[in-house]
Write an enzyme that holds these catalytic residues in place. Structure first.
Site, PDB file in Angstrom:
ATOM      1  N   GLU A  43       0.859  -1.195   0.000  1.00  0.00           N
ATOM      2  CA  GLU A  43       0.000   0.000   0.000  1.00  0.00           C
ATOM      3  C   GLU A  43       0.894   1.244   0.000  1.00  0.00           C
ATOM      4  OE1 GLU A  43      -2.596   0.251   3.457  1.00  0.00           O
ATOM      5  OE2 GLU A  43      -2.579   2.433   3.305  1.00  0.00           O
ATOM      6  N   ARG A  47       0.274  10.410   1.145  1.00  0.00           N
ATOM      7  CA  ARG A  47       0.464  11.488   2.122  1.00  0.00           C
ATOM      8  C   ARG A  47       1.829  12.136   1.979  1.00  0.00           C
ATOM      9  NH1 ARG A  47       1.253   7.733   7.512  1.00  0.00           N
ATOM     10  NH2 ARG A  47      -0.470   6.503   6.773  1.00  0.00           N
ATOM     11  N   THR A  71      -4.469   5.898   2.664  1.00  0.00           N
ATOM     12  CA  THR A  71      -4.759   7.207   3.247  1.00  0.00           C
ATOM     13  C   THR A  71      -5.619   8.040   2.292  1.00  0.00           C
ATOM     14  OG1 THR A  71      -2.501   7.055   4.161  1.00  0.00           O
ATOM     15  CG2 THR A  71      -3.740   9.001   4.724  1.00  0.00           C
ATOM     16  N   LYS A 131     -10.425  -2.314   7.411  1.00  0.00           N
ATOM     17  CA  LYS A 131      -9.202  -1.935   8.115  1.00  0.00           C
ATOM     18  C   LYS A 131      -9.608  -1.498   9.523  1.00  0.00           C
ATOM     19  CE  LYS A 131      -5.797   1.829   7.948  1.00  0.00           C
ATOM     20  NZ  LYS A 131      -4.731   2.405   7.135  1.00  0.00           N
TER      21      LYS A 131
END
Ligand code: 3PG
Length: 216
Positions: A43, A47, A71, A131
């Protein structure tokens, strides 16, 4: 690729590295180091300023990697991530607008939850792979144990606070598909181009998880 999130989490077990990439030039080497350690699902978090470029670079150089964009907190990021080559999307939470954006971009989606009401909301949208964020410490282990009763069939990817030390506490739970974390490839090791160490961390996580499968 049209993947189910459940299948992606199975492939990710034991760990989906959460990658914070500051320098695009290091992206492909980082992914190669993880791949050498047996990691097939990664992943890339959106950010850092050039995260989408880093994601596209990994997709170009290692097309065999199952690549997520993480994110995701703004709706427009879903299509951007998909265009850059992401196969699935991850958010730290779950809102109606983010769910709609994931559907519009036709992306498998791992929304984040923290409470039973959030699990119910995600379930209402049809998501059964979630998640759990943030999964800090022993409280999260207790919570996952408690969630198992009412939420049969829900599989979690706890993230945010997982380390090599507490990894097995999470992986041994039947409702945990895999964990996510940055400890496998911390920004300090990426900056130092410590590829062998990153490969080693990935191997160690897989070996630890392997010991669990053998005692099961
Ligand atoms: C995430 O984005 O999923 C978390 O910030 C990762 O948390 P960690 O650094 O504790 O692994």
């Amino acid at each position: 690729m049209n993947l189910s999130m459940d299948w992606v989490l199975q492939q990710a077990r034991p760990v989906m590295p959460v990658l914070v990439i500051e320098d695009v030039a290091l992206a492909a080497d980082l992914a190669r180091a993880l791949y050498a350690g047996g990691i097939r699902v990664m992943e890339v978090t959106l950010r850092t300023p050039h995260a989408l470029e880093a994601l596209a670079e990994i997709h170009r150089e290692l097309p065999e990697v199952i690549l997520g964009a993480g994110t995701l907190i703004h709706t427009e990021q879903f299509q951007e991530a998909r265009d850059a080559g992401a196969h699935f999307a991850v958010s730290p939470g779950c809102t109606p607008r983010l769910v709609a954006a994931a559907e519009d971009a036709r992306m498998p989606y791992l929304p984040g939850v923290m409470t039973p009401s959030e699990v119910l909301l995600a379930l209402e949208y049809g998501y059964r792979s979630l998640k759990l964020f943030p999964a800090n410490g022993s409280g999260a282990v207790k919570m996952l144990k408690s969630l198992k009763g009412p939420f049969t069939g829900i599989r979690f990817c706890p993230t945010g606070g997982i380390t090599q030390e507490n990894l097995l506490n999470f992986l041994s739970l039947p409702n945990v598909a895999c964990v996510g974390g940055t400890w496998i490839a911390p920004p300090s090791l990426i900056r130092a181009r410590a590829w062998d160490q990153i490969t080693q961390l990935a191997r160690e996580a897989r070996e630890l998880a392997g010991s669990l499968e053998h005692t099961a």
